[in-house]
Structure formats: C-alpha cells, structure tokens
Design a protein around this motif. Structure first.
Motif, PDB file in Angstrom:
ATOM      1  N   SER A 358       0.571  -1.088   0.076  1.00 19.97           N
ATOM      2  CA  SER A 358      -0.232  -0.632   0.061  1.00 19.97           C
ATOM      3  C   SER A 358       1.061   1.587  -0.239  1.00 19.97           C
ATOM      4  O   SER A 358       0.409   2.521  -0.664  1.00 19.97           O
ATOM      5  CB  SER A 358      -0.773   0.033   1.587  1.00 19.97           C
ATOM      6  OG  SER A 358      -2.243  -1.253   0.790  1.00 19.97           O
ATOM      7  N   SER A 378      -5.055 -12.826 -18.652  1.00 15.13           N
ATOM      8  CA  SER A 378      -6.188 -12.634 -18.059  1.00 15.13           C
ATOM      9  C   SER A 378      -6.825 -13.757 -17.422  1.00 15.13           C
ATOM     10  O   SER A 378      -7.416 -13.588 -16.921  1.00 15.13           O
ATOM     11  CB  SER A 378      -7.037 -11.894 -19.098  1.00 15.13           C
ATOM     12  OG  SER A 378      -7.384 -13.259 -20.360  1.00 15.13           O
ATOM     13  N   SER A 381      -7.392 -14.641 -11.175  1.00 17.35           N
ATOM     14  CA  SER A 381      -7.789 -12.863 -10.908  1.00 17.35           C
ATOM     15  C   SER A 381      -6.532 -12.535  -9.825  1.00 17.35           C
ATOM     16  O   SER A 381      -6.622 -11.845  -9.333  1.00 17.35           O
ATOM     17  CB  SER A 381      -8.998 -13.601  -9.910  1.00 17.35           C
ATOM     18  OG  SER A 381      -8.702 -14.504  -8.553  1.00 17.35           O
ATOM     19  N   TYR A 384      -1.986  -8.602 -13.428  1.00 17.62           N
ATOM     20  CA  TYR A 384      -1.439  -7.809 -13.322  1.00 17.62           C
ATOM     21  C   TYR A 384      -2.975  -6.917 -12.776  1.00 17.62           C
ATOM     22  O   TYR A 384      -2.570  -6.077 -12.016  1.00 17.62           O
ATOM     23  CB  TYR A 384      -0.851  -7.225 -14.342  1.00 17.62           C
ATOM     24  CG  TYR A 384      -0.390  -5.833 -14.223  1.00 17.62           C
ATOM     25  CD1 TYR A 384       0.688  -5.129 -13.035  1.00 17.62           C
ATOM     26  CD2 TYR A 384      -0.855  -5.057 -15.073  1.00 17.62           C
ATOM     27  CE1 TYR A 384       1.001  -4.129 -13.509  1.00 17.62           C
ATOM     28  CE2 TYR A 384      -0.869  -3.883 -15.903  1.00 17.62           C
ATOM     29  CZ  TYR A 384       0.070  -3.062 -14.188  1.00 17.62           C
ATOM     30  OH  TYR A 384       0.836  -1.702 -14.327  1.00 17.62           O
ATOM     31  N   ASP A 385      -4.213  -6.786 -13.200  1.00 16.25           N
ATOM     32  CA  ASP A 385      -4.887  -6.407 -13.841  1.00 16.25           C
ATOM     33  C   ASP A 385      -6.233  -6.072 -12.743  1.00 16.25           C
ATOM     34  O   ASP A 385      -5.632  -4.857 -11.801  1.00 16.25           O
ATOM     35  CB  ASP A 385      -5.727  -6.330 -15.040  1.00 16.25           C
ATOM     36  CG  ASP A 385      -5.303  -5.657 -16.292  1.00 16.25           C
ATOM     37  OD1 ASP A 385      -3.980  -4.953 -16.515  1.00 16.25           O
ATOM     38  OD2 ASP A 385      -5.668  -6.139 -17.169  1.00 16.25           O
ATOM     39  N   PRO A 386      -6.099  -7.314 -12.385  1.00 13.98           N
ATOM     40  CA  PRO A 386      -6.533  -7.614 -10.482  1.00 13.98           C
ATOM     41  C   PRO A 386      -6.091  -6.556  -9.886  1.00 13.98           C
ATOM     42  O   PRO A 386      -6.476  -5.959  -8.184  1.00 13.98           O
ATOM     43  CB  PRO A 386      -6.391  -9.131 -10.286  1.00 13.98           C
ATOM     44  CG  PRO A 386      -6.624  -9.202 -11.822  1.00 13.98           C
ATOM     45  CD  PRO A 386      -5.670  -8.574 -13.080  1.00 13.98           C
ATOM     46  N   VAL A 388      -3.300  -4.831  -9.703  1.00 13.51           N
ATOM     47  CA  VAL A 388      -3.219  -2.983  -9.761  1.00 13.51           C
ATOM     48  C   VAL A 388      -4.019  -2.135  -9.391  1.00 13.51           C
ATOM     49  O   VAL A 388      -4.994  -1.004  -8.285  1.00 13.51           O
ATOM     50  CB  VAL A 388      -2.395  -2.533 -11.129  1.00 13.51           C
ATOM     51  CG1 VAL A 388      -1.142  -2.981 -11.433  1.00 13.51           C
ATOM     52  CG2 VAL A 388      -3.007  -2.660 -11.915  1.00 13.51           C
ATOM     53  N   GLN A 389      -6.244  -3.002  -9.771  1.00 15.27           N
ATOM     54  CA  GLN A 389      -7.121  -2.253  -9.228  1.00 15.27           C
ATOM     55  C   GLN A 389      -7.709  -2.476  -7.843  1.00 15.27           C
ATOM     56  O   GLN A 389      -8.012  -1.426  -7.371  1.00 15.27           O
ATOM     57  CB  GLN A 389      -7.912  -2.928 -10.462  1.00 15.27           C
ATOM     58  CG  GLN A 389      -8.248  -2.582 -12.019  1.00 15.27           C
ATOM     59  CD  GLN A 389      -8.963  -3.634 -12.331  1.00 15.27           C
ATOM     60  OE1 GLN A 389      -9.724  -4.485 -12.058  1.00 15.27           O
ATOM     61  NE2 GLN A 389      -8.622  -3.303 -13.591  1.00 15.27           N
ATOM     62  N   PHE A 390      -6.676  -4.249  -7.435  1.00 11.58           N
ATOM     63  CA  PHE A 390      -6.986  -4.020  -5.530  1.00 11.58           C
ATOM     64  C   PHE A 390      -6.548  -2.990  -5.084  1.00 11.58           C
ATOM     65  O   PHE A 390      -6.846  -2.405  -3.912  1.00 11.58           O
ATOM     66  CB  PHE A 390      -6.294  -5.656  -5.852  1.00 11.58           C
ATOM     67  CG  PHE A 390      -7.013  -6.106  -4.656  1.00 11.58           C
ATOM     68  CD1 PHE A 390      -7.957  -6.158  -3.931  1.00 11.58           C
ATOM     69  CD2 PHE A 390      -6.236  -5.976  -3.474  1.00 11.58           C
ATOM     70  CE1 PHE A 390      -8.530  -6.816  -2.881  1.00 11.58           C
ATOM     71  CE2 PHE A 390      -6.219  -6.755  -1.850  1.00 11.58           C
ATOM     72  CZ  PHE A 390      -7.920  -7.376  -1.582  1.00 11.58           C
ATOM     73  N   TYR A 391      -5.502  -3.002  -4.839  1.00 12.78           N
ATOM     74  CA  TYR A 391      -4.469  -1.780  -4.761  1.00 12.78           C
ATOM     75  C   TYR A 391      -4.537  -0.512  -5.106  1.00 12.78           C
ATOM     76  O   TYR A 391      -4.206   0.589  -4.516  1.00 12.78           O
ATOM     77  CB  TYR A 391      -3.242  -2.053  -5.046  1.00 12.78           C
ATOM     78  CG  TYR A 391      -2.380  -2.967  -3.776  1.00 12.78           C
ATOM     79  CD1 TYR A 391      -2.267  -2.978  -1.966  1.00 12.78           C
ATOM     80  CD2 TYR A 391      -2.258  -4.795  -4.027  1.00 12.78           C
ATOM     81  CE1 TYR A 391      -1.843  -3.912  -0.979  1.00 12.78           C
ATOM     82  CE2 TYR A 391      -2.045  -5.421  -2.694  1.00 12.78           C
ATOM     83  CZ  TYR A 391      -2.015  -5.069  -1.279  1.00 12.78           C
ATOM     84  OH  TYR A 391      -1.602  -6.005  -0.725  1.00 12.78           O
ATOM     85  N   GLY A 392      -5.195   0.331  -6.232  1.00 12.62           N
ATOM     86  CA  GLY A 392      -5.093   1.333  -6.519  1.00 12.62           C
ATOM     87  C   GLY A 392      -4.041   1.587  -7.264  1.00 12.62           C
ATOM     88  O   GLY A 392      -3.627   2.365  -6.664  1.00 12.62           O
ATOM     89  N   ASN A 394      -0.813   2.903  -9.709  1.00 10.26           N
ATOM     90  CA  ASN A 394      -0.660   3.456 -11.287  1.00 10.26           C
ATOM     91  C   ASN A 394       0.950   3.583 -11.551  1.00 10.26           C
ATOM     92  O   ASN A 394       0.280   4.150 -12.154  1.00 10.26           O
ATOM     93  CB  ASN A 394      -1.639   4.167 -11.830  1.00 10.26           C
ATOM     94  CG  ASN A 394      -1.713   5.117 -13.078  1.00 10.26           C
ATOM     95  OD1 ASN A 394      -1.791   4.250 -13.732  1.00 10.26           O
ATOM     96  ND2 ASN A 394      -1.944   6.454 -13.457  1.00 10.26           N
TER      97      ASN A 394
END
Length: 512
Positions: A358, A378, A381, A384-386, A388-392, A394
């Motif tokens: 975090s 993909s 779960s 990578y995408d899940p 970075v989205q989970f932790y916010g 960028n």
C-alpha cells in the motif's frame, strides 16, 4: 558440463535430421510431381516452422509422453521446411534438355527421377539438410522443457543464476557443434558437386560406399539409443527448473535411499506443467513431484480462488481435486509459502521507505513495474490488472520480461518494482526488499509433495512406511530458511545435493 550431455544433444539432432530427410525428400518429390498438392504441402510445413518450438513440443508430448522421442519428432518437423523446399528447387533446376533426352532414351518417369534428376538435384537438397542441421542444434535447447535433456538445462540454469560461465560454455559448445557439423556437411556437399562434373573412379566408389555404410550404421545405432527409455529404477521423478524443486527432489532421494533398499531416479529437467502431465497421464513416467498448492489450482487445473467453496482452504480444495480427478494426493505442507510477492530495489527503499504494498500507491507513477509474461495474462484473479485495481496502483510503466531473465534485468536497473517468489534466493542477490502484502491480495502457495495414489502399494514390500518417510519434510521449512538454501545454490553455486544433505543432517533426518 559432461560429454554425455553434449552427446545426447547431438544425437537428438542427428536422428531428427534423419527422420526429416526420410519424410522431407518424398514430400518434395510429391510437390515436384504435383504442383497443386505441393502448394498445400509447403503451406503446411511453413505453418509448422512458424509454430513456437515449446508449444509444438507440448502438443507432441500429449501423444508421445516426455523424453527424447518427443524432442526428436519436434526437431524433425521443424527441419522439414528447408529440405522440402530445396528438394523442389533442385528438381526444378534440372535442365529441361536432360529430361527430354532421358525421355527420348525410353526411360520411365521413376527411372528418370532416380537415375537423372535426383543425382543432379542432390547438392541443392543437401544444402537444405545443412540449413536444417544448424537450425536444429539451436532449437534442441527446448528439450529441457519436456524432459529431453541436452544443453538446454545448462543454458537455462545459467541464465536464471546469471552465471556467465555456464551461459558462455553452453552457447560455445552449441556454436562449435554447429560449425563442425556444418563443415563436415560442406565437405560432403563439395564432393557431391565434384561428382556431378565427372564420373567417380572405382576407388572413389568404394570409399563412398564404405562411408555410406558406416554412416548408416551410426544413424541406426543413434536412433536405437535415443528411443530407448531412460533407466527408471525404483521411485521416479523429474528434475525441476528451479532450485527449490531441485533441493526437495534431492532431499527425497537421500531420505528414501538412506532408509530403504530402493533407488530413486531423478530424470531430466522438465517444466511443472509437463511434469504434472507426465505423472498423471495414462502412461505415467514418474511417481511424484514437488509443487505448490496454488500452482496446482491455477496453472494446472485452470481454476481460481473464487472457485473454492466457502469454509474450505485452498490446500484442502486442491487435495480433494487431486484425489477425485487425478488419482493423486498431497503429502502435507513442508512449511514454505512460495507465493507471489512484490520486491522493490534498494533505490526505492532509500527514496520512499515502503514497508508494505500500500505504501507504493502515492509513488507508483514514478516507478517501473516488471513481471514474467504469465503475470500479465487474463487467466485468473491473481494477475496484473486485478492486482493494480485491488491496490489502486498506477505504475509509470509495466512491461513483461522472461522469467529466466527478470533478476538480471532488475539488477541492470530496468525495473523498480518486480513480481518475485517469496522463497527465491535470487531476491537476496538482487538486493530486493519484499513488501508486506498488507491487503492480502495474493493467495497461499504452500510447498507440498504430490504423489500418485498407487505409489505406496507398489513399493510396500521395499519401503513399507514410505508415506511416513516422505512426510518427514513437513513443517521443516520457513520462507526465510528456503531463501537461504536457494541462495546457496543460485548465488554461491554450491551443489544441490550438498546443500540438501547439509540441511537433512542439521534437521536430524540424516546422519553426518
């Protein structure tokens, strides 16, 4: 590097070329006789050539199992294109006047092909064989992925450990092998060109026949040797690509052979997926393997943590699936949780002082992120995408890197943040600090021994309490301890067997 490794690499190449020649020349002749069919044949061999080598070997392994035969068939398929093309090219370049003269002399079509066209086209056909030979020597390094052995094992290990001596020695042997084989074939090609200009003498004919006979016998002997099954005494497993697997395999071998009159055979190196298929297939070629419950869930079964019923742990769910669907079972947790982890460089630590994932959120826009290609897919779960989205998060840049090269890349400054495995000793060498997964995104990946259910019954007389022996490793490790052991292998380059022996003695499982 031993002579046996070099010999088995060369043997696979030569036998594959032999099969490619046996199949490729008739296909070329067929394409020459029937141009419409030839377009289809050439398109097919073109497609084979463009198929990734590892994918092709994986497909062949489904039908043929692991080992050298799979590699030989794959190399033979890869060698078809230059042989088929050059056969067609050589036959088309035979002068029309000679063909007409042969027809005028009353030669049948096949007699004309055998006595006139093929001899004249032989040098060009042989050039195709030379091209195929050089290509096959390099492609054969993929044998290490399907239990075929060869120089690929040495090169892959050298790349992972950043061992330039191993990389250069393996590559140097490959280059020398290609140059020597190409030189020998060039001399043969030169002799063939001379023969096309003038008739050979009786002594020349005799020499050619003797050489041909010796070569034929050598090819037959190599073919028999490469297709003979590997010696499989007692309990059988495959070597892994990573030091953690190699260490546990060695511990299993030392424990079992110390307690029983039972040999443990560790066969050639293989990827985890191919190892699992070789173990659970109908014609299985090994008895057990060291793996992780999370790997079995995601990589092997293609499932996700969301597929686990409420109230059931990942380990228990996987064990149940292994029993019901694959006739195998897990032997318990050895204490290692080799899950995905996020490592950051010392420069990131000095600049931003993060302790948990975090902490990267406010500074991610200034950091470069890297991981193996699989992490960017993909599937599932835990990618990578899940993440970075989970932790916010960028990140400024996120790019894949080959799993064998990622530590070298981060040491060279290509990345600031890297996906690693928690127990990898190379984290220490690269100076990475593993951050706490404070929001618990990554699931557990507990190390465990997966065994076929029939193993204990088959070895009941030789090893009546084999199950208890294999369970001796349970709860003997921590992530930190395994990192230290893999560091000794990967960085300090101590022999795997010695590091494994030292641990077993210290743990009281073996005498000094």
């Amino acid at each position: 590097m031993t002579f046996q490794i070099v010999f088995e690499h060369l043997a696979m190449v030569i036998v594959a070329l032999l099969f490619a020649l046996i199949a490729g020349v008739p296909l070329g002749i067929l394409s020459y006789f029937y141009p419409r069919a030839g377009k289809i044949i050439l398109r097919v061999v073109d497609l084979i050539q463009t198929t990734p080598a590892l994918a092709l070997l994986g497909i062949i392994m489904v039908f043929m199992g692991a080992g050298k035969p799979t590699v030989i068939v794959g190399l033979a398929l890869y060698s078809l294109l230059p042989i088929v093309r050059n056969t067609v090219l050589g036959l088309n370049q035979v002068p029309s006047a000679l063909k007409e003269a042969a027809t005028g002399m009353g030669m049948t079509r096949m007699y004309q092909l055998r006595r006139v066209e093929i001899p004249l086209a032989a040098p060009i056909i042989f050039t195709g064989v030379r091209i195929a030979a050089v290509n096959a020597i390099g492609t054969a390094v993929f044998a290490a992925m399907v239990g075929g052995g060869g120089l690929g094992n040495i090169i892959n290990t050298g790349i992972r450990q950043n061992d330039m001596k191993a990389i250069l020695s393996g590559t140097g042997v490959l280059m020398a092998m290609a140059l020597i084989l190409d030189l020998i074939m060039a001399l043969v090609e030169h002799r063939m060109n001379r023969r096309s200009d003038r008739a050979p003498s009786p002594a020349g004919k005799l020499f050619t026949r003797v050489v041909a006979a010796v070569t034929a016998l050598a090819c037959v002997a190599l073919t028999v040797w490469t297709f003979l099954p590997q010696q499989e005494d007692g309990l059988v497993l495959y070597e892994g690509q990573f030091s953690e697997v190699q260490l546990v395999n060695s511990m299993i071998k030392q424990l079992v052979e110390d307690r029983y009159d039972l040999t443990v055979t560790i066969k050639d190196q293989m990827t985890a997926v191919n190892n699992f298929n070789a173990m659970t297939g109908q014609d299985h070629s090994c008895d057990l393997m060291y793996t992780w419950d999370g790997t079995l869930l995601t990589t092997i079964m293609g499932l996700d943590t969301t597929d686990i019923p409420d109230g059931q742990t990942l380990y228990d769910f996987v064990n149940e699936k292994m029993n019901t669907e694959y006739d195998a079972r897990l032997m318990g947790k050895i204490g290692v949780n080799n899950t995905y982890a996020i490592g950051v460089t010392q420069q990131v630590m000095d600049t931003y002082h993060p302790t948990k994932i975090s902490d990267l959120v406010p500074v991610a826009g200034e950091l470069r992120f890297g991981a193996e290609s699989d992490f960017f897919t993909s599937a599932g779960s835990m990618k990578y995408d899940p993440f970075v989205q989970f932790y916010g998060l960028n990140f400024a840049k996120a790019t894949p890197v080959d799993i064998m090269l990622k530590y070298t890349a981060i040491e060279q400054g290509a990345y600031d943040v890297m996906v690693v495995y928690a127990t990898d000793g190379l984290n220490i060498r690269a100076g990475l600090t593993v951050l706490e997964d404070d929001l618990h995104f990554f699931p557990d990946y507990y190390g465990t021994i997966l065994v076929r259910n029939d193993v204990f019954e088959r070895f009941e007389e030789q090893a009546p309490d084999l199950e208890e022996t294999l369970s001796l490793l349970n709860d003997k490790f921590t992530d930190q301890l395994m990192s230290q052991l893999t560091y000794r292998v990967d960085v300090e380059q101590e022999p795997v067997d010695q590091v494994a022996h030292d641990f077993l003695v210290e743990a009281g499982l073996l005498e000094q």
